[in-house]
Design a protein around this motif. Structure first.
Motif, mmCIF file in Angstrom:
data_model
loop_
_atom_site.group_PDB
_atom_site.id
_atom_site.type_symbol
_atom_site.label_atom_id
_atom_site.label_comp_id
_atom_site.label_asym_id
_atom_site.label_seq_id
_atom_site.Cartn_x
_atom_site.Cartn_y
_atom_site.Cartn_z
ATOM 1 N N SER A 92 0.914 -1.285 -0.008
ATOM 2 C CA SER A 92 0.179 0.200 -0.277
ATOM 3 C C SER A 92 0.948 1.220 -0.085
ATOM 4 O O SER A 92 0.453 2.089 0.267
ATOM 5 C CB SER A 92 -1.151 -0.036 1.456
ATOM 6 O OG SER A 92 -0.676 -0.025 2.714
ATOM 7 N N GLN A 121 2.714 -7.500 -6.439
ATOM 8 C CA GLN A 121 1.671 -6.617 -6.709
ATOM 9 C C GLN A 121 0.846 -7.825 -8.289
ATOM 10 O O GLN A 121 -0.147 -7.751 -8.353
ATOM 11 C CB GLN A 121 2.394 -5.716 -7.549
ATOM 12 C CG GLN A 121 1.759 -4.891 -8.949
ATOM 13 C CD GLN A 121 0.307 -4.380 -7.282
ATOM 14 O OE1 GLN A 121 0.912 -3.800 -6.751
ATOM 15 N NE2 GLN A 121 -0.588 -3.320 -7.367
ATOM 16 N N SER A 161 -8.050 -5.342 -2.288
ATOM 17 C CA SER A 161 -8.149 -3.408 -2.855
ATOM 18 C C SER A 161 -7.127 -3.072 -2.022
ATOM 19 O O SER A 161 -6.459 -4.012 -0.766
ATOM 20 C CB SER A 161 -9.619 -3.755 -2.228
ATOM 21 O OG SER A 161 -10.339 -3.428 -0.314
ATOM 22 N N ASP A 162 -6.941 -1.566 -2.171
ATOM 23 C CA ASP A 162 -6.144 -1.232 -1.242
ATOM 24 C C ASP A 162 -6.648 -0.960 -0.189
ATOM 25 O O ASP A 162 -5.489 -0.455 0.597
ATOM 26 C CB ASP A 162 -6.239 0.421 -2.185
ATOM 27 C CG ASP A 162 -5.830 -0.162 -3.907
ATOM 28 O OD1 ASP A 162 -5.363 -0.775 -3.864
ATOM 29 O OD2 ASP A 162 -6.184 1.353 -4.180
ATOM 30 N N SER A 177 -3.553 -1.720 2.798
ATOM 31 C CA SER A 177 -3.597 -0.521 3.977
ATOM 32 C C SER A 177 -3.932 -1.707 5.066
ATOM 33 O O SER A 177 -3.015 -1.265 6.902
ATOM 34 C CB SER A 177 -4.554 0.713 3.492
ATOM 35 O OG SER A 177 -4.295 1.361 2.490
#
Length: 947
Positions: free
Chosen positions: A349, A363, A372-373, A377
Motif C-alpha cells: 500500500s 503486485q 483492495s487498496d 493498507s
C-alpha cells in the motif's frame, strides 16, 4: 506456473548432461544475482569472501584457526580477482599459490531456504550448508565447526546473520542426522529436508549436486544411472556432490516434520503454516507424491527457466492454492495468502521510487487475489491493529497449525507408522510446544504471535463483575471498549483475580502508555494508589515482551526461577477486626510479630511463577487459609528433582502495614523453602509456624508435603511426639511462638540419630521436661521436683538401659551408641529463655533407687498387659487384674524406710514382640519406652496415694 511436460531420455550424451548442468547454473546464478541485489555493498563483500575464507586458512584473515589439521580447499573453486583483492585487505602478503590447496577437503557451499526468493528480505538471515569430505576425522570436523562459528561472528560486523550447517553427503544418504540444535531440524525430517535442499539450494561455490543431471523418471534406479554416467566417462565423481535421490516419503516423517514446523511456528507462524500445508498436500498424494523439487527439476530439464515461475516460495504457494481450491476451503486459502504476504514483508500500500522484481511479482499476486487498496493498507498497518484483531489472527494461526499437525498425526496412524524422531528431539520439541501452546488455568498467554504489534494505543478498562458460573463470586475482566447499557462488548480477558488481569494486560503491551488505569471495583477497599504501585512493581520485575529462553533450558524439565508474591491486593485484612483489635495493632504498628497479636493479616495472596521455559503462571489464594495453602502449593511445585531454590519477592501495597506484612511473608516462605531443601537432602523435616491463633505444620518427607494445623499447643506437642519412620528434624520459622511454653527454645538443640536431648525447666515444686529422642519425636511431661538427682538420675538411667535394650533387640551394627544431652531451661520469659548445659556425672552417683523392671505385652484382644519384677517379686495384670497397681505400690512402700511416699521410678521396661508389631513402623523409639514408663508410673503412684 503450469506443470512442465515430462521428459523421457535414454542414456544422454556429454552435451546433453552439460546442457542440463548449464540450465541449472543459469537459474542458480539468476537467484544469486537477485540475492546480491538485495544486499548492501558491504554485505555483498562479506558473502563473496565466505567461499574464499573456507577455501583457505590464512593468519590475520577472518575465521583463521591456528591448527594444521583444519580442513581447507573447495572443489572446483577459483576465486575472482576482486575477491582476492578483498582478502588482501586482511592479509597483504597473500599470494596466488596460497589459494591453491593440494587436496581440497570441502565439497561445496550451498545457500538454503528463502535466499534469492521473493521471501528474502533485508532482515532475513542466510543459511549455508558447508559440505565436507567423508574422509575428515572427528577432530577436523570439530575444527571446521569452530571456524564456521568464527565466521558467523565475523559476518555480524556486516549486519549479516549467517548460520552454517556442516553436512556430509555420504552420511546424509544414510540418514545420519545430528540432534536438534538451534536452526537444525535434527532427526525430525530427512527426505523432506532433501526436497527443500534441491528446490531452494543455491550453489555458492564448489561441486554441483549429481541430482541435477538425473531425469525424474530415472530416479527409481538413481544409483545405477549415476554409475552408468561415470562408467561412460560422462561424469567424474569429484565434479559433483551426491546427496542421493528423493525416494518415497515414509509416513512417519510427516509427524516429525509437523512437530518441527510447529516448533518453528512459535517464532515464525506464517512460514510454518505454509510448510505444514505443503506437508498436508504431500500426505494427500501419498504414496504417489510429486515433490516440489521434482517439479522444479522437470521444469529446468524442459527448459522452463523463468525465475519468477521457479521461485521456491511462489511454487510453494501455487501448490497450496491449487490444493485448497480443489477442496473448496476458501477461509484457509485466505489465511494462507495473508501468511504469504506477511512472510514476504513488502508493504504494497506504500508507494516507492524504485520497483524491484519482488514487488512486481507481489503486485501480480495481490491483483490475482483481488485484494483492495483498503485491505492492503489494513494489512500493512498490522502493527497498530486493534487488540481484538490481533487476538483473532492469533487464534486463526494457532488453529491452522494444530489442524495441520492433527491431520498429519492421523495420517501416520492410518498408515500404522510412528515418528522417526530420536527420543531426545521429541522431548525437546514437545517441551517447547507445551510452553508455547498449552492453555491452562492461570497461565499468561501472549496474544502477539508472529507479528510486531504495538498495543499501547488501546484504552483498557478493568471491571470487577459477577461470576455467572460461580454465584456469589466475582471475577475481573479487561475491556478495550466502553461498556454500555445496550451493547455489551466482549471481554479481552477474564480472570479470578485483579493481579492476573493486570499482569496479562501488562505482558501483552496493553498498558505501556497508561499512567492512570481505569479499574472499576465493586467494593471500596481497592485504591488507585494500590493499583499504580502494583503495576509499577510488575513493570519493574517483568518486561512486557515474551521471555527469551535459551535452547538448553528445554533439555531439562521446567524449573521455577522466580516467584513474585502479591499480598492483600484490593483487600483490607483488618476490616473484620473489632475496634479493640485495631487499637492493639495501632499500638504495635512497628512490630513484625503477628503471632503476638494472634491475628492472621493475610487475606489474599497471588503467586506469580516464572519458569525456565518462559512460562508465566498466576495462582490466587483467598480466605483465612490463603497463606498456608499458597505455601504448600509453592513448596509442592518446588519439591521436584533438580529444582533449585528460586528467587522470591513479596510485595504488599495495601494501606494496612504493607512493608511489615511483605517482610513477614517473605521470611516465612524463605524459612519454609530452606526446610524443604533440607528435607530433599535426605532427612525428613517438620516445619512449624503460627497463623493467628492456630499452629501450622508442614511435614517434608522428600517425596511429599503433608500440611497439618492445630487449634492448641497441646495438639501440636502431641503431633510432634508421634512416631517417625526415620530420624527427622523440627524446624520452627524465625517468629514461631508458643505463649504458654518455651518450645522454640527447646528445639534449638535437636539431637541427631546418635543422641537424645533432655530439657527441664524448674518452677516451684514442679519440673517440666522435654524429651527429643533419636528420631526427633518430642515428648513433654511434668514431674514433681524435690532435687535434681531424684528428677534426672532415674530418667537418664532408664534412657541408657533402654538404649542397650534397643541395641540388643535390633541389628547393633546399624545403631550407634547414643549420648544424652541434658539442658536446663533458664530465664523468666520466652524472650530471655536460654539453654544451660547440665552435668550428669555427679548426679548419677547420688541417691539409691529400687529396681523396678516392667514388661509390656499385648493380648489377643489388643489390650496391654504388664508384668512387674521388684526384688525378684513378680506382679502380673493377668493374675491380679485391677489389684495389680495397688499390689506393686504396697510392696514398694514396704521396702522403703518409714514407708516414705515419694514417687516410684521404673528403671527398665521391655516391649514384647506383639507390642513392637503393633507400632506403626514395627519398631520402638525411645519415645515409646518413656511414654509407657510414665503411664505405668502414674498408675502406680496414684495407687500409692490411696493406700
Amino acid at each position: 506456473m503450469a506443470d512442465a511436460p515430462a521428459v523421457t531420455t535414454s542414456t544422454p550424451s556429454w552435451p546433453t548432461l552439460q546442457e542440463r548442468r548449464e540450465r541449472f547454473l543459469t537459474v542458480n546464478d539468476g537467484r544469486l544475482s537477485r540475492l546480491r541485489d538485495s544486499l548492501q555493498a558491504k554485505q555483498r563483500q562479506c558473502l563473496d569472501l565466505i567461499p574464499l575464507l573456507f577455501h583457505t586458512n590464512l593468519p590475520q584473515a577472518p575465521g583463521y584457526v591456528d591448527e594444521p589439521e583444519i580442513p581447507v580447499g573447495l572443489v572446483n573453486y577459483t576465486p575472482a580477482q576482486g575477491t582476492v583483492q578483498m582478502l588482501q585487505s586482511y592479509q597483504r602478503s597473500v599470494k596466488p599459490a596460497d589459494l591453491r590447496p593440494m587436496q581440497p577437503q570441502l565439497m561445496s557451499l550451498y545457500l538454503m531456504g528463502s535466499s534469492g526468493s521473493i521471501a528474502q528480505s533485508t532482515t532475513s538471515d542466510l543459511d549455508i550448508w558447508v559440505c565436507y569430505s567423508s574422509q575428515l576425522s572427528g577432530e577436523q570436523i570439530r575444527l571446521l565447526e569452530y571456524k564456521a562459528h568464527a565466521l558467523s561472528q565475523w559476518a555480524e560486523g556486516f549486519n549479516l546473520e549467517v548460520h552454517f550447517f556442516l553436512m556430509d553427503a555420504h552420511h546424509f544418504q544414510g540418514n545420519d542426522q545430528r540432534s536438534l540444535t538451534g536452526e537444525n531440524c535434527g532427526s525430525t525430517q530427512h527426505f523432506l529436508l532433501l526436497d527443500e535442499f534441491y528446490r531452494t539450494g543455491q550453489l555458492l561455490a564448489g561441486a554441483p549436486p549429481a541430482w541435477w543431471l538425473v531425469p525424474i523418471e530415472d530416479e527409481t534406479h538413481y544409483e545405477a544411472t549415476i554409475r552408468e554416467y561415470q562408467d561412460k566417462g560422462l561424469l567424474r565423481p569429484e565434479h559433483t556432490i551426491d546427496f542421493g535421490p528423493i525416494p518415497q516419503l515414509p509416513p512417519g516423517e510427516f509427524i516429525g516434520a509437523g512437530l518441527w514446523q510447529l516448533y518453528k511456528g512459535i517464532d515464525s507462524p506464517h512460514k510454518s503454516v505454509l510448510k505444514l500445508l505443503l506437508l498436508e498436500v504431500y500426505a494427500r498424494e501419498f504414496p504417489s507424491v510429486t515433490s516440489l523439487a521434482h517439479r522444479y527439476k522437470n521444469a529446468i530439464h524442459s527448459n522452463f527457466l523463468t525465475l519468477n515461475d521457479l521461485d521456491p516460495y511462489a511454487m510453494l504457494y501455487q501448490r497450496i492454492e491449487t490444493y485448497l481450491r480443489e477442496r473448496g476451503e476458501t477461509d484457509r486459502l485466505e489465511l494462507v495468502r495473508r501468511c504469504f504476504y506477511f512472510k514476504v514483508g513488502i508493504p504494497m500500500s506504500r508507494s516507492i521510487r524504485t520497483v524491484g522484481w519482488r514487488r512486481r511479482l507481489m503486485q501480480q499476486m495481490v491483483e490475482d487475489w483481488q485484494w483492495s487498496d483498503a485491505y492492503l493498507s489494513y494489512l500493512d498497518g498490522h502493527r497498530n491493529w486493534p487488540v481484538q484483531d490481533v487476538m483473532r489472527e492469533r487464534k486463526l494461526l494457532v488453529n491452522e497449525l494444530t489442524h495441520s499437525y492433527r491431520f498429519l498425526t492421523q495420517f501416520a496412524a492410518e498408515h500404522q507408522s510412528s515418528h522417526l524422531m530420536s527420543q531426545k528431539d521429541l522431548l525437546i520439541l514437545s517441551r517447547k510446544l507445551h510452553a508455547a501452546f498449552d492453555r491452562r488455568r492461570g497461565k499468561i498467554d501472549f496474544i502477539s504471535f508472529g507479528q510486531d504489534v504495538d498495543l499501547s494505543h488501546e484504552k483498557v478498562r478493568i471491571h470487577e463483575e459477577s461470576n455467572r458460573r460461580q454465584p456469589g463470586q466475582t471475577q475481573w475482566a479487561a475491556y478495550s471498549q466502553v461498556q454500555g447499557d445496550d451493547d455489551e462488548p466482549a471481554a479481552l480477558k477474564k480472570t479470578p483475580g485483579l493481579l492476573e488481569t493486570l499482569l496479562w494486560c501488562h505482558l501483552n503491551g496493553l498498558l505501556e502508555a497508561h499512567l492512570h488505569i481505569p479499574v472499576f471495583a465493586r467494593h471500596q477497599e481497592l485504591t488507585e494508589f494500590e493499583v499504580r504501585k502494583t503495576l509499577a512493581t510488575l513493570r519493574q520485575a517483568l518486561p512486557s515482551d515474551r521471555p527469551v529462553v535459551s535452547q538448553p533450558n528445554y533439555f531439562q524439565p521446567a524449573q521455577i526461577e522466580r516467584v513474585l508474591v502479591f499480598i492483600n491486593l484490593g483487600c483490607d485484612p483488618l476490616k473484620h477486626l473489632t475496634e479493640r483489635g485495631l487499637q492493639k495493632i495501632s499500638a504495635r504498628s512497628n512490630s513484625l510479630d503477628f503471632s503476638a497479636l494472634r491475628e492472621n493479616l493475610v487475606a489474599t495472596l497471588d503467586l506469580v511463577a516464572i519458569n525456565s521455559w518462559g512460562e508465566v503462571m498466576v495462582d490466587r489464594f483467598t480466605g483465612q487459609d490463603a497463606l498456608p495453602q499458597a505455601i504448600q502449593f509453592l513448596l509442592t511445585r518446588l519439591g521436584k528433582p533438580n529444582q533449585s531454590q528460586p528467587l522470591v519477592e513479596c510485595h504488599c501495597h495495601n494501606q494496612t502495614r504493607p512493608h511489615a506484612i511483605a517482610k513477614r511473608v517473605q521470611d516465612l516462605i524463605g524459612d519454609a523453602m530452606t526446610s524443604l531443601y533440607e528435607s530433599l537432602m535426605g532427612r525428613p523435616v517438620r516445619f512449624l509456624y503460627n497463623l493467628g491463633n492456630r499452629y501450622q505444620a508442614l511435614f517434608f518427607t522428600g517425596e511429599q508435603i503433608q500440611p497439618v494445623q492445630f487449634e492448641s499447643e497441646a495438639e501440636l506437642v502431641e503431633w510432634l511426639g508421634s512416631e517417625q519412620p526415620a530420624p527427622s528434624l523440627i524446624r520452627p520459622d524465625r517468629l514461631f511462638d508458643t505463649p504458654r511454653s518455651h518450645l522454640k527454645t527447646v528445639l534449638r538443640e535437636q539431637p541427631g540419630d546418635t543422641a537424645i536431648t533432655l530439657v527441664y525447666r524448674l518452677t516451684d515444686r514442679q519440673a517440666t521436661l522435654y524429651l527429643l529422642d533419636e528420631h526427633g519425636s518430642l515428648l513433654k511431661f511434668r514431674q514433681p521436683y524435690y532435687n535434681l538427682p531424684t528428677l534426672l538420675a532415674p530418667l537418664v538411667r532408664f534412657l541408657r538401659i533402654t538404649e542397650h535394650r534397643q541395641r540388643s533387640e535390633e541389628d547393633a551394627f546399624h545403631l550407634h551408641q547414643r549420648s544424652v544431652n541434658c539442658y536446663e531451661l533458664a530465664g523468666k520469659g520466652a524472650g530471655d529463655a536460654k539453654l544451660k548445659r547440665a552435668r550428669l556425672n555427679g548426679l548419677m552417683q547420688e541417691g539409691r533407687f529400687i529396681n523396678l523392671q516392667a514388661v509390656m505385652d499385648r493380648n489377643n484382644k489388643g489390650r496391654y498387659e504388664y508384668q512387674m519384677i521388684c526384688n525378684d517379686k513378680e506382679f502380673s495384670t493377668a493374675e491380679l487384674g485391677e489389684q495389680f497397681y495397688p499390689a506393686v505400690a504396697s510392696y514398694v512402700l514396704g521396702l522403703r524406710a518409714q514407708g516414705q511416699r515419694y514417687p516410684v521410678y521404673i528403671t527398665d521396661l521391655a516391649l514384647t514382640d506383639r507390642v513392637l508389631a503393633s507400632l506403626p513402623y514395627g519398631r520402638a523409639q525411645t519415645m515409646h519406652y518413656v511414654r509407657a514408663k510414665l503411664k505405668l508410673e502414674k498408675r502406680i503412684n496414684d495407687a500409692m496415694t490411696k493406700l
